[in-house]
Design a protein around this motif. Structure first.
Motif, PDB file in Angstrom:
ATOM      1  N   ARG A  12       0.790  -1.234   0.000  1.00  9.34           N
ATOM      2  CA  ARG A  12       0.000   0.000   0.000  1.00  9.34           C
ATOM      3  C   ARG A  12       0.820   1.281   0.000  1.00  9.34           C
ATOM      4  O   ARG A  12       0.264   2.368  -0.133  1.00  9.34           O
ATOM      5  CB  ARG A  12      -0.922   0.024   1.225  1.00  9.34           C
ATOM      6  CG  ARG A  12      -1.875  -1.150   1.277  1.00  9.34           C
ATOM      7  CD  ARG A  12      -2.726  -1.124   2.522  1.00  9.34           C
ATOM      8  NE  ARG A  12      -1.882  -1.230   3.721  1.00  9.34           N
ATOM      9  CZ  ARG A  12      -2.269  -0.878   4.942  1.00  9.34           C
ATOM     10  NH1 ARG A  12      -3.478  -0.399   5.134  1.00  9.34           N
ATOM     11  NH2 ARG A  12      -1.459  -1.015   5.972  1.00  9.34           N
ATOM     12  N   GLU A  74      -1.337   4.265  -4.067  1.00  8.79           N
ATOM     13  CA  GLU A  74      -2.451   4.482  -4.984  1.00  8.79           C
ATOM     14  C   GLU A  74      -2.656   5.945  -5.357  1.00  8.79           C
ATOM     15  O   GLU A  74      -2.984   6.270  -6.492  1.00  8.79           O
ATOM     16  CB  GLU A  74      -3.732   3.919  -4.366  1.00  8.79           C
ATOM     17  CG  GLU A  74      -4.877   3.788  -5.334  1.00  8.79           C
ATOM     18  CD  GLU A  74      -6.026   3.014  -4.712  1.00  8.79           C
ATOM     19  OE1 GLU A  74      -7.094   3.628  -4.544  1.00  8.79           O
ATOM     20  OE2 GLU A  74      -5.834   1.824  -4.403  1.00  8.79           O
ATOM     21  N   THR A  75      -2.433   6.856  -4.389  1.00  7.22           N
ATOM     22  CA  THR A  75      -2.747   8.271  -4.627  1.00  7.22           C
ATOM     23  C   THR A  75      -1.535   9.196  -4.580  1.00  7.22           C
ATOM     24  O   THR A  75      -1.613  10.333  -5.045  1.00  7.22           O
ATOM     25  CB  THR A  75      -3.751   8.782  -3.578  1.00  7.22           C
ATOM     26  OG1 THR A  75      -3.117   8.747  -2.286  1.00  7.22           O
ATOM     27  CG2 THR A  75      -5.023   7.957  -3.572  1.00  7.22           C
ATOM     28  N   GLU A  77      -0.467  10.470  -1.839  1.00  6.35           N
ATOM     29  CA  GLU A  77      -0.608  11.312  -0.649  1.00  6.35           C
ATOM     30  C   GLU A  77       0.458  10.953   0.382  1.00  6.35           C
ATOM     31  O   GLU A  77       0.633   9.793   0.744  1.00  6.35           O
ATOM     32  CB  GLU A  77      -1.997  11.115  -0.033  1.00  6.35           C
ATOM     33  CG  GLU A  77      -2.189  11.892   1.257  1.00  6.35           C
ATOM     34  CD  GLU A  77      -3.472  11.535   2.002  1.00  6.35           C
ATOM     35  OE1 GLU A  77      -3.679  12.098   3.093  1.00  6.35           O
ATOM     36  OE2 GLU A  77      -4.258  10.693   1.515  1.00  6.35           O
TER      37      GLU A  77
END
Length: 176
Positions: A12, A74-75, A77
């Protein structure tokens, strides 16, 4: 010759070498009083955070290892900072495992996920330096992460910030 862990991907997270472009995220995360709830000296100022970031970059330049910026794969951030840094404990060289996750991302398993990747890298590339976790006396969340990673409280020490607990791995286990 060991390979520098400039970037590591987990399920992740993207763990990437901390850089000057991370200053805004570092100020947001590191100056938040909640992320320093257990730090007796409290959060750094924005200026001190900039100095910390420069210091962390210096570790990369000098040691070929340091703290990463932790971003969601994924982003992108940025959710925190953590990794390994050369440290002397009782005069012996170690790698100190550090993690500071923004409060809005606590309880999701990001610290252990980053830590497992760091430990795996250290076991492979710097097996001569044991990984330790140094935490404040009252920081039970950090102590739980240490125990989840297979570390045990092996003693106490004093740092410039006061008394701390020292955790070491008892076995080479990365069980979750």
């Amino acid at each position: 010759m060991s390979s520098a862990p400039d970037e590591i991907r987990t399920d992740r997270l993207l763990l990437r070498r901390v850089g000057p472009g991370d200053l805004r995220a570092a100020i947001t995360i590191l100056t938040d009083p909640e992320t320093h709830r257990f730090n007796p000296v409290g959060p750094p100022s924005p200026e001190e955070t900039a100095d910390l970031l420069a210091d962390w970059q210096g570790h990369w330049a000098h040691d070929g290892i340091g703290y990463w910026t932790l971003a969601l794969a994924e982003t992108g951030e940025v959710i925190g900072f953590g990794g390994l840094r050369h440290h002397k404990l009782d005069g012996r060289p170690t790698l100190n495992l550090f993690y500071r996750i923004g409060a809005g991302h606590w309880g999701r398993g990001y610290a252990p996920e980053m830590a497992r990747a760091a430990i795996e890298w250290a076991d492979r590339e710097r097996p001569d330096r044991p990984v330790v976790i140094i935490t404040d006396l009252d920081n039970t969340p950090s102590q739980r992460v240490a125990e989840k990673l297979g570390f045990a409280h092996v003693g106490d020490s004093i740092t410039v910030d006061g008394p701390v607990l020292v955790y070491r791995r008892q076995e080479a286990t990365l069980a979750g």
